[in-house]
Design a protein around this motif. Structure first.
Motif, short mmCIF file in Angstrom:
data_model
loop_
_atom_site.label_atom_id
_atom_site.label_comp_id
_atom_site.label_asym_id
_atom_site.label_seq_id
_atom_site.Cartn_x
_atom_site.Cartn_y
_atom_site.Cartn_z
N GLY A 25 37.96 -92.70 29.26
CA GLY A 25 37.01 -91.84 29.96
C GLY A 25 37.44 -90.39 29.94
O GLY A 25 36.60 -89.48 29.79
N TYR A 26 38.74 -90.13 30.07
CA TYR A 26 39.23 -88.75 30.03
C TYR A 26 39.00 -88.12 28.66
O TYR A 26 38.64 -86.93 28.56
CB TYR A 26 40.72 -88.71 30.37
N LEU A 27 39.21 -88.87 27.61
CA LEU A 27 39.02 -88.33 26.26
C LEU A 27 37.55 -87.98 26.02
O LEU A 27 37.24 -86.91 25.50
CB LEU A 27 39.51 -89.35 25.22
N GLY A 63 36.45 -85.06 28.39
CA GLY A 63 37.06 -83.80 27.97
C GLY A 63 36.36 -83.22 26.76
O GLY A 63 36.13 -81.99 26.69
N ALA A 64 36.00 -84.06 25.79
CA ALA A 64 35.30 -83.57 24.61
C ALA A 64 33.92 -83.01 24.98
O ALA A 64 33.51 -81.95 24.47
CB ALA A 64 35.16 -84.70 23.58
N ILE A 65 33.21 -83.69 25.87
CA ILE A 65 31.88 -83.22 26.29
C ILE A 65 32.00 -81.90 27.05
O ILE A 65 31.18 -80.99 26.90
CB ILE A 65 31.19 -84.29 27.14
N THR A 66 33.02 -81.77 27.88
CA THR A 66 33.23 -80.54 28.64
C THR A 66 33.48 -79.35 27.72
O THR A 66 32.96 -78.25 27.93
CB THR A 66 34.40 -80.70 29.62
N MET A 79 32.43 -79.03 24.64
CA MET A 79 31.18 -78.69 23.96
C MET A 79 30.21 -77.96 24.89
O MET A 79 29.49 -77.05 24.48
CB MET A 79 30.53 -79.97 23.41
N SER A 80 30.20 -78.34 26.18
CA SER A 80 29.29 -77.68 27.12
C SER A 80 29.72 -76.25 27.42
O SER A 80 28.90 -75.44 27.90
CB SER A 80 29.22 -78.48 28.42
N ALA A 81 30.97 -75.91 27.17
CA ALA A 81 31.45 -74.55 27.44
C ALA A 81 31.05 -73.57 26.35
O ALA A 81 31.05 -72.35 26.58
CB ALA A 81 32.97 -74.56 27.59
N VAL A 82 30.68 -74.06 25.17
CA VAL A 82 30.35 -73.17 24.05
C VAL A 82 29.16 -72.26 24.35
O VAL A 82 29.21 -71.06 24.07
CB VAL A 82 30.11 -74.01 22.77
N PRO A 83 28.04 -72.74 24.94
CA PRO A 83 26.91 -71.85 25.21
C PRO A 83 27.24 -70.67 26.12
O PRO A 83 26.59 -69.62 26.03
CB PRO A 83 25.87 -72.77 25.86
N PHE A 84 28.25 -70.82 26.99
CA PHE A 84 28.60 -69.72 27.89
C PHE A 84 29.15 -68.51 27.12
O PHE A 84 29.12 -67.40 27.62
CB PHE A 84 29.62 -70.18 28.92
N TRP A 85 29.67 -68.73 25.91
CA TRP A 85 30.20 -67.62 25.13
C TRP A 85 29.10 -66.67 24.66
O TRP A 85 29.37 -65.52 24.32
CB TRP A 85 30.96 -68.15 23.91
#
Length: 532
Positions: free
Chosen positions: A108-110, A113-116, A118-124
């Protein structure tokens, strides 16, 4: 090396594994915390006032939908054995319903963590500064001359806000009695909420005999969506009926109180303890007794062992040895133990003296109660969450606009540190006092609890949850009186400022009239001189 073997090896290490999990959660918290206070502050500043509650309700709802997928992912991982890929599953004799089963928690952590990441990319790709809608500029706390640079109302420029010292600003914020009481109420209620949510899957497991996978699945598919729908509905109610500060406070208090009374019914929806020989009942099936009896006295059984088997008489025995079984047939999960002398002691009718792996299932009466428990849980969660958005709007509207972001940040910090950290600790410590049989680690020391006293668990778990909410209601009553004074003071200040502005307008009007009369007089004199 498998994760299970790795954990056992770390038992003798000077560094505990929980430190890595703690550091990971700290980094995750640092990354996700700014989104809520800054985002909600922006929505309230620049959205239309009648739509702000609905928008904030949508944000809160989306933030709650995330745990739905988290619980579903947890349910999936709980079905997978922790050492999947490293052991032969045919040799594993326990099932996910067994208290000793350990799911693939690391998986679950893996995935999360991968989804988190990917979700941070649009904030850039977000702009450095956000545009200010023209129609909302008047709502900001900016002087008129700073808003407009010309007499035609065209926006010219904004003056930079002076740098405010943190300590005086924080002192001004905490000096607001409405905010302070609201903070106390939310901290107490979050202690109740986080403690309840943290141990609800375990409560479902121990009380109603459900597996960890099914408990997580039910939480994700039934309970959390009800909370999300309640948060969204609260925002819709605020928009439709245009609730003010006092209306929002009354609505939030009313829904919380109604949900409190509904939660009292959980005390009635209980089940009896499982029949475990030597722990909850004696070997004759009447009253509790010792782990050892005449039927297993010559077997030299271990008191620490927990390898439950279910006898034909419907009683669970701590191990095949303590059941007095002499030999077995089959292998793996299909193992059957025969000639169990202790089964014969409590078997009132002649039959097979056999036992199978695992605990005996709950009674049919408990299975009938479980659907009512789920229905009441969904209803109470929905009603309580109805007041979530109005309560949050109360926080946003009872403070000065320039302190909004700081107030939301302090609120998030306080609830997570004073509720999110201590609540699971003392809830778990109090619940552990109801344990009847402890397991033991392979590297020594006490392990996890294998079976709880169901009745005591229910009283402690529900009593602590509802007790904290009872305390919060006393602060709510105090908050209502402070809020009334706050509203009266704001209305008085608004009236005073309105009179002052009206007087200034009258003076400006009188001066303009005098000016016009003076100009007319000059024109008349000029015309007269011209004629002469």
């Amino acid at each position: 090396m498998s994760f299970g073997t790795f954990l056992i090896a770390k038992c003798h290490s000077s560094v505990s594994m929980w430190i890595y999990v703690l550091l990971g959660n700290i980094l995750r918290g640092i990354g996700e915390t700014p989104v809520q206070p800054l985002g909600i502050s922006y929505i309230d500043d620049y959205a239309q006032s009648e739509n702000a509650a609905l928008y904030i309700g949508c944000v809160q709802t989306i933030s709650i939908i995330g745990p739905v997928f988290g619980y579903l992912l947890g349910s999936l991982c709980a079905k997978i054995y922790v050492d999947i890929g490293y052991v032969d599953m045919e040799t594993v004799t326990i099932t996910p319903a067994d208290a000793r089963w350990v799911g693939a928690w690391w998986l679950g952590y893996l995935i999360a963590g991968a989804i988190t990441l990917m979700s941070a990319v649009p904030f850039w790709f977000l702009p450095k500064s956000l545009p200010v809608p023209v129609e909302n500029i008047s709502a900001l706390n900016i002087p008129l001359k700073q808003k407009f640079g010309s007499t035609h109302g065209e926006i010219h420029s904004f003056s930079k806000c002076p740098h405010a010292e943190f300590v005086p600003t924080l002192k001004s914020l905490l000096g607001n009695p409405v905010f302070t009481i609201y903070l106390c109420v939310t901290i107490i209620q979050f202690n109740s909420l986080i403690g309840m949510v943290t141990y609800k899957p375990k409560y479902i497991e121990q009380h109603y005999g459900q597996s960890a996978s099914k408990a997580n699945f039910l939480m994700g598919m039934i309970n959390i969506p009800a909370v999300a729908f309640g948060m969204f509905s609260g925002g819709v109610v605020m928009k439709k009926y245009k609730l003010g500060i006092m209306g929002a406070a009354k609505f939030a208090f009313g829904t919380s109180l109604l949900g409190y009374f509904l939660s009292l019914l959980f005390f009635v929806l209980g089940c009896e303890n499982s029949k475990v020989a030597g722990i909850t009942v004696s070997y004759t099936g009447v009253i509790s007794g010792s782990l050892f009896s005449d039927c297993n006295s010559g077997c030299l059984c271990s008191r620490r062992e927990w390898d439950p088997v279910c006898g034909e008489n419907g009683i669970t025995y701590v191990s095949p040895c303590l059941a007095g079984c002499t030999f077995s047939t089959g292998s793996g999960r299909n193992t059957v133990f025969d000639s169990c002398r202790c089964v014969a002691v409590a078997n009132t009718q002649p039959g097979n003296l056999t036992a199978t792996l695992g605990q005996c299932p709950r009674r049919d009466s408990c299975d009938k109660v479980f659907p009512y428990f789920l229905a009441l849980s969904v209803l109470s969660s929905f009603i309580i969450s109805l007041g979530g958005t109005p309560g949050f709007m109360l926080l946003v509207r009872c403070i000065k606009p320039e302190l909004k972001s700081l107030a939301l940040g302090i609120h998030t910090l306080a609830t997570r540190t004073l509720a999110g950290i201590p609540a699971p600790i003392y809830f778990g410590a109090i619940i552990d006092t109801t344990c009847l049989k402890w397991g033991y680690k392979m590297c020594g020391g006490r392990g996890a609890c294998r079976i709880y006293n169901t009745s005591s668990y229910r009283i402690v778990y529900l009593g602590l949850t509802l007790g904290l909410r009872t305390v919060s209601f006393f602060f709510c009553i105090l908050g209502f009186s402070v809020l009334k004074r706050h509203i009266k003071m704001e209305e008085k200040n608004a009236l005073t400022n309105g009179n002052t502005e009206l007087e200034l307008l009258r003076k400006e009007e009188n001066s303009s009239i005098h000016c016009e009369q003076f100009i007319l007089a000059l024109d008349c004199n000029h015309d007269r001189e011209t004629r002469l």
